[in-house]
Design a protein around this motif. Structure first.
Motif, PDB file in Angstrom:
ATOM      1  N   SER A   1       0.829  -1.213   0.000  1.00 31.46           N
ATOM      2  CA  SER A   1       0.000   0.000   0.000  1.00 31.46           C
ATOM      3  C   SER A   1       0.861   1.260   0.000  1.00 31.46           C
ATOM      4  CB  SER A   1      -0.932   0.010   1.219  1.00 31.46           C
ATOM      5  OG  SER A   1      -1.841  -1.057   1.172  1.00 31.46           O
ATOM      6  N   CYS A   2       1.993   1.209   0.713  1.00 26.96           N
ATOM      7  CA  CYS A   2       2.874   2.384   0.797  1.00 26.96           C
ATOM      8  C   CYS A   2       3.462   2.736  -0.564  1.00 26.96           C
ATOM      9  CB  CYS A   2       3.971   2.133   1.820  1.00 26.96           C
ATOM     10  SG  CYS A   2       4.925   0.619   1.560  1.00 26.96           S
ATOM     11  N   SER A   3       3.990   1.745  -1.255  1.00 31.49           N
ATOM     12  CA  SER A   3       4.569   1.992  -2.580  1.00 31.49           C
ATOM     13  C   SER A   3       3.512   2.480  -3.565  1.00 31.49           C
ATOM     14  CB  SER A   3       5.214   0.707  -3.112  1.00 31.49           C
ATOM     15  OG  SER A   3       6.328   0.334  -2.339  1.00 31.49           O
ATOM     16  N   TYR A   4       2.309   1.903  -3.453  1.00 36.49           N
ATOM     17  CA  TYR A   4       1.229   2.273  -4.370  1.00 36.49           C
ATOM     18  C   TYR A   4       0.851   3.742  -4.239  1.00 36.49           C
ATOM     19  CZ  TYR A   4      -3.407   2.357  -6.510  1.00 36.49           C
ATOM     20  OH  TYR A   4      -4.502   2.669  -7.292  1.00 36.49           O
ATOM     21  N   THR A   5       0.855   4.247  -3.008  1.00 40.33           N
ATOM     22  CA  THR A   5       0.354   5.601  -2.763  1.00 40.33           C
ATOM     23  C   THR A   5       1.436   6.672  -2.819  1.00 40.33           C
ATOM     24  OG1 THR A   5      -1.188   6.815  -1.355  1.00 40.33           O
ATOM     25  CG2 THR A   5       0.630   5.688  -0.262  1.00 40.33           C
ATOM     26  N   CYS A   6       2.719   6.276  -2.872  1.00 34.93           N
ATOM     27  CA  CYS A   6       3.819   7.246  -2.789  1.00 34.93           C
ATOM     28  C   CYS A   6       3.897   8.133  -4.034  1.00 34.93           C
ATOM     29  CB  CYS A   6       5.151   6.518  -2.607  1.00 34.93           C
ATOM     30  SG  CYS A   6       6.576   7.633  -2.537  1.00 34.93           S
ATOM     31  N   PRO A   7       3.728   9.461  -3.894  1.00 36.88           N
ATOM     32  CA  PRO A   7       3.802  10.360  -5.058  1.00 36.88           C
ATOM     33  C   PRO A   7       5.218  10.521  -5.608  1.00 36.88           C
ATOM     34  CG  PRO A   7       3.566  11.641  -3.051  1.00 36.88           C
ATOM     35  CD  PRO A   7       3.422  10.203  -2.656  1.00 36.88           C
ATOM     36  N   ALA A   8       6.222  10.122  -4.814  1.00 35.02           N
ATOM     37  CA  ALA A   8       7.617  10.220  -5.260  1.00 35.02           C
ATOM     38  C   ALA A   8       8.093   8.915  -5.903  1.00 35.02           C
ATOM     39  CB  ALA A   8       8.517  10.589  -4.080  1.00 35.02           C
ATOM     40  N   ASN A   9       7.180   7.940  -6.042  1.00 30.94           N
ATOM     41  CA  ASN A   9       7.500   6.656  -6.687  1.00 30.94           C
ATOM     42  C   ASN A   9       8.659   5.923  -6.011  1.00 30.94           C
ATOM     43  OD1 ASN A   9       5.562   7.246  -8.761  1.00 30.94           O
ATOM     44  ND2 ASN A   9       7.096   8.540  -9.748  1.00 30.94           N
ATOM     45  N   ARG A  10       8.738   6.045  -4.710  1.00 33.66           N
ATOM     46  CA  ARG A  10       9.812   5.371  -3.986  1.00 33.66           C
ATOM     47  C   ARG A  10       9.460   3.891  -3.777  1.00 33.66           C
ATOM     48  NH1 ARG A  10      13.490   8.756  -2.126  1.00 33.66           N
ATOM     49  NH2 ARG A  10      14.183   7.500  -0.360  1.00 33.66           N
ATOM     50  N   PRO A  11      10.403   2.993  -4.046  1.00 33.77           N
ATOM     51  CA  PRO A  11      10.136   1.548  -3.899  1.00 33.77           C
ATOM     52  C   PRO A  11      10.183   1.121  -2.442  1.00 33.77           C
ATOM     53  CG  PRO A  11      12.401   1.885  -4.618  1.00 33.77           C
ATOM     54  CD  PRO A  11      11.765   3.263  -4.568  1.00 33.77           C
ATOM     55  N   LEU A  12       9.255   1.661  -1.660  1.00 36.51           N
ATOM     56  CA  LEU A  12       9.260   1.452  -0.217  1.00 36.51           C
ATOM     57  C   LEU A  12       9.215  -0.022   0.148  1.00 36.51           C
ATOM     58  CD1 LEU A  12       6.737   4.322   0.497  1.00 36.51           C
ATOM     59  CD2 LEU A  12       9.092   4.304   1.311  1.00 36.51           C
ATOM     60  N   LEU A  13       8.293  -0.765  -0.469  1.00 41.26           N
ATOM     61  CA  LEU A  13       8.136  -2.167  -0.104  1.00 41.26           C
ATOM     62  C   LEU A  13       9.391  -2.976  -0.404  1.00 41.26           C
ATOM     63  CD1 LEU A  13       6.572  -4.605   0.857  1.00 41.26           C
ATOM     64  CD2 LEU A  13       5.529  -4.783  -1.404  1.00 41.26           C
ATOM     65  N   ASP A  14      10.051  -2.706  -1.515  1.00 45.76           N
ATOM     66  CA  ASP A  14      11.265  -3.458  -1.872  1.00 45.76           C
ATOM     67  C   ASP A  14      12.307  -3.354  -0.761  1.00 45.76           C
ATOM     68  OD1 ASP A  14       9.937  -3.887  -4.187  1.00 45.76           O
ATOM     69  OD2 ASP A  14      11.298  -2.785  -5.487  1.00 45.76           O
ATOM     70  N   TYR A  15      12.515  -2.146  -0.294  1.00 46.39           N
ATOM     71  CA  TYR A  15      13.513  -1.940   0.752  1.00 46.39           C
ATOM     72  C   TYR A  15      13.046  -2.514   2.089  1.00 46.39           C
ATOM     73  CZ  TYR A  15      16.561   0.977  -2.113  1.00 46.39           C
ATOM     74  OH  TYR A  15      17.432   1.419  -3.066  1.00 46.39           O
ATOM     75  N   ILE A  16      11.762  -2.299   2.408  1.00 49.43           N
ATOM     76  CA  ILE A  16      11.251  -2.800   3.687  1.00 49.43           C
ATOM     77  C   ILE A  16      11.298  -4.322   3.721  1.00 49.43           C
ATOM     78  CG2 ILE A  16       9.210  -2.950   5.166  1.00 49.43           C
ATOM     79  CD1 ILE A  16       8.469  -0.125   4.144  1.00 49.43           C
ATOM     80  N   ARG A  17      10.945  -4.969   2.616  1.00 45.96           N
ATOM     81  CA  ARG A  17      10.989  -6.437   2.563  1.00 45.96           C
ATOM     82  C   ARG A  17      12.414  -6.931   2.802  1.00 45.96           C
ATOM     83  NH1 ARG A  17       8.558  -7.765  -2.524  1.00 45.96           N
ATOM     84  NH2 ARG A  17       6.545  -8.182  -1.549  1.00 45.96           N
ATOM     85  N   SER A  18      13.385  -6.252   2.190  1.00 43.60           N
ATOM     86  CA  SER A  18      14.782  -6.616   2.386  1.00 43.60           C
ATOM     87  C   SER A  18      15.214  -6.401   3.839  1.00 43.60           C
ATOM     88  CB  SER A  18      15.674  -5.794   1.445  1.00 43.60           C
ATOM     89  OG  SER A  18      17.034  -5.999   1.719  1.00 43.60           O
ATOM     90  N   GLY A  19      14.859  -5.245   4.394  1.00 41.25           N
ATOM     91  CA  GLY A  19      15.220  -4.949   5.780  1.00 41.25           C
ATOM     92  C   GLY A  19      14.523  -5.869   6.765  1.00 41.25           C
ATOM     93  N   LYS A  20      13.279  -6.208   6.480  1.00 37.01           N
ATOM     94  CA  LYS A  20      12.535  -7.124   7.348  1.00 37.01           C
ATOM     95  C   LYS A  20      13.221  -8.483   7.424  1.00 37.01           C
ATOM     96  CE  LYS A  20       8.083  -9.544   7.532  1.00 37.01           C
ATOM     97  NZ  LYS A  20       6.768  -9.707   6.854  1.00 37.01           N
ATOM     98  N   GLY A  21      13.666  -8.972   6.278  1.00 37.32           N
ATOM     99  CA  GLY A  21      14.369 -10.254   6.265  1.00 37.32           C
ATOM    100  C   GLY A  21      15.622 -10.222   7.113  1.00 37.32           C
ATOM    101  N   LYS A  22      16.357  -9.111   7.021  1.00 33.57           N
ATOM    102  CA  LYS A  22      17.588  -8.962   7.804  1.00 33.57           C
ATOM    103  C   LYS A  22      17.279  -8.911   9.303  1.00 33.57           C
ATOM    104  CE  LYS A  22      21.987  -8.110   8.495  1.00 33.57           C
ATOM    105  NZ  LYS A  22      23.028  -9.127   8.222  1.00 33.57           N
ATOM    106  N   VAL A  23      16.285  -8.127   9.684  1.00 31.54           N
ATOM    107  CA  VAL A  23      15.935  -7.982  11.090  1.00 31.54           C
ATOM    108  C   VAL A  23      15.394  -9.295  11.664  1.00 31.54           C
ATOM    109  CG1 VAL A  23      14.344  -6.846  12.705  1.00 31.54           C
ATOM    110  CG2 VAL A  23      15.561  -5.499  10.984  1.00 31.54           C
ATOM    111  N   MET A  24      14.571  -9.990  10.884  1.00 31.67           N
ATOM    112  CA  MET A  24      14.032 -11.280  11.346  1.00 31.67           C
ATOM    113  C   MET A  24      15.156 -12.292  11.593  1.00 31.67           C
ATOM    114  SD  MET A  24      10.755 -11.002  11.708  1.00 31.67           S
ATOM    115  CE  MET A  24      10.100 -12.670  11.686  1.00 31.67           C
ATOM    116  N   ASN A  25      16.159 -12.244  10.749  1.00 30.43           N
ATOM    117  CA  ASN A  25      17.310 -13.127  10.922  1.00 30.43           C
ATOM    118  C   ASN A  25      18.083 -12.776  12.190  1.00 30.43           C
ATOM    119  OD1 ASN A  25      18.983 -15.298   9.928  1.00 30.43           O
ATOM    120  ND2 ASN A  25      20.523 -13.753   9.395  1.00 30.43           N
TER     121      ASN A  25
END
Length: 443
Positions: free
Chosen positions: A412-436
């Motif tokens: 939802s964040c990436s979809y609504t971002c007017p600056a077209n920032r790939p928020l989910l891509d980075y968050i998914r990557s960071g989430k994997g690191k933090v979960m580990n």
């Protein structure tokens, strides 16, 4: 007034191009490729070898642990080999290759159209049959169903919630299933209720499926403990925590399990699979899959054998359009681009979406303008802009403190971002690191 979840959410164009279309039976493939990892948890362990002959419904692999699921043959023929195959995520993983010869089924499977309503099995016997059938969550998460029906000590189920929301744009597999197999679904829900010893169930359906709501409400007059609840159309209402909030007005605490609210959530397709397993002795080896896209000639819903190449489904739907830019496994919000159309259908394959080249191109990314739109739409109450920044700068302690592990990756964040920032891509990557990091700390 229609209910919905209370934090965030968006309403992207629905694009339900295949809605109300009859389920079509897909052709049996010449060769089926059955991955051993089709669920969350440990991969299944093969119990067949090269040269073995199998039937439709023959056991191919045992569960590799408690959080795992059995795998059955969707075709009859001979085991060609057990080798690696590319899965939907692009990785090579072990799979069983079967050369198809005819269509001979195990005799224990009831193939008649007779609807069986009565069941005298105990709770434990129902859960055992569900585990033996290899059933997993068919909404995409693929969590082994028998595990979900066995709450941890100290937890008790009070209600079964059936996820019939199908909020992901384009996908209509669940919608078509409700229209054609409504009675079987309600019996499956009753079996789930008995399995966890509750006397109340709610089937949540977004009100853009008025025909399915009316159909199930009519059938449910014979099932007084099952309520059909129309819901406001809002994405991502199909998220487990969001659906619980919408239906019973309880929220799962950060890091908590849904059972903490007393709710056990199952997908509507899973309820149907439970009916077939318990009442028809049919393991999970086929499912409904939506094949769709604005340029697709004939968007449709197919009953597909597990292991069928996705390319075969695309051909039946009219072939790959010339201007195809990406093929997505799943829907446009949470689905992922496939590296090849030869990837096989698995238990978690809910849809195949063909995007045009114009739809596939990412717009240039700009600097964050601090508009807070991503914060307003996040259904988990997170700050996606900050979580992306923490990932970029590898501030894992801050990412964990700001609950990056609670992200449900809805996009939802990436979809609504007017600056077209790939928020989910980075968050998914960071989430994997933090979960580990969290797992290593606990161990």
């Amino acid at each position: 007034m229609l209910r919905s979840f209370r934090i965030g959410g968006i309403h992207p164009p629905e694009n339900k191009l295949s809605a109300k279309k009859k389920i079509r039976i897909s052709d049996i493939p010449q060769q089926a490729i059955i991955p051993l990892s089709q669920h969350i948890g440990a991969p299944a362990v093969a119990v067949v070898k090269k040269g073995d002959t199998v039937k439709v419904g023959s056991l191919l692999a045992e569960a590799g642990g408690f959080v795992s699921a059995k795998i059955y043959s969707s075709v009859s023929g001979k085991i060609n080999k057990i080798d690696n195959a590319i899965d939907a995520s692009g990785y090579k993983r072990p799979a069983i290759y079967i050369d198809v010869e005819g269509d001979e089924w195990e005799e224990s499977i009831d193939r008649t159209e007779t609807i069986i309503r009565e069941c005298n099995l105990s709770s434990k016997e129902i859960i055992s049959k569900i585990a033996d059938a290899g059933i997993v969550g068919l909404g995409g998460a693929t969590f082994p169903t028998h595990v979900k029906l066995t709450p941890p000590p100290g937890s008790k189920a009070e209600i079964v919630i059936i996820n019939a929301v199908e909020c992901e744009p384009y996908l209509t597999a669940d919608h078509s299933l409700m229209l054609e197999k409504g009675e079987e679904i309600l019996i499956g829900v009753s079996l789930l209720m008995r399995a966890v010893n509750v006397n109340k169930a709610v089937i949540g359906i977004e009100n853009n499926k008025a025909d399915a709501i009316a159909h199930l409400q009519q059938l449910a007059t014979n099932y007084p403990n099952i309520e059909i609840m129309p819901l406001k159309v809002k994405y991502p209402q199909g998220g487990e925590k969001q659906l619980i909030d919408a239906v019973i007005r309880k929220q799962v605490k950060s890091g908590g399990l849904p059972i903490s609210t007393g709710a056990i959530v199952q997908n509507v397709g899973t309820a149907f699979a439970v009916y077939e397993a318990v009442q028809k002795n049919k393991p999970l080896f086929e499912r409904i899959v939506t094949v769709t896209g604005k340029a697709v000639k004939n968007p449709s819903n197919f009953l597909v054998r597990i292991g069928t190449p996705i390319s075969q489904l695309i051909e039946i739907a009219g072939g790959t359009p010339e201007n195809t830019g990406k093929i997505i496994g799943g829907g446009p919000m949470m689905g992922k681009a496939l590296v090849s159309a030869d990837v096989p259908v698995c238990k978690g394959t809910s849809g195949i979406l063909l995007l045009t080249k114009e739809e596939s191109v990412r717009k240039p990314m700009h600097d964050c303008i601090r508009c807070a739109k991503c914060v307003n739409v996040c259904p988990m109450g997170l700050n996606p802009a900050f979580l992306m920044k923490y990932t970029v700068y590898q501030k894992w302690d801050l990412a964990e403190k700001e609950h990056i592990h609670d992200c449900i990756e809805c996009g939802s964040c990436s979809y609504t971002c007017p600056a077209n920032r790939p928020l989910l891509d980075y968050i998914r990557s960071g989430k994997g690191k933090v979960m580990n990091i969290i797992r290593n700390r606990k161990s």
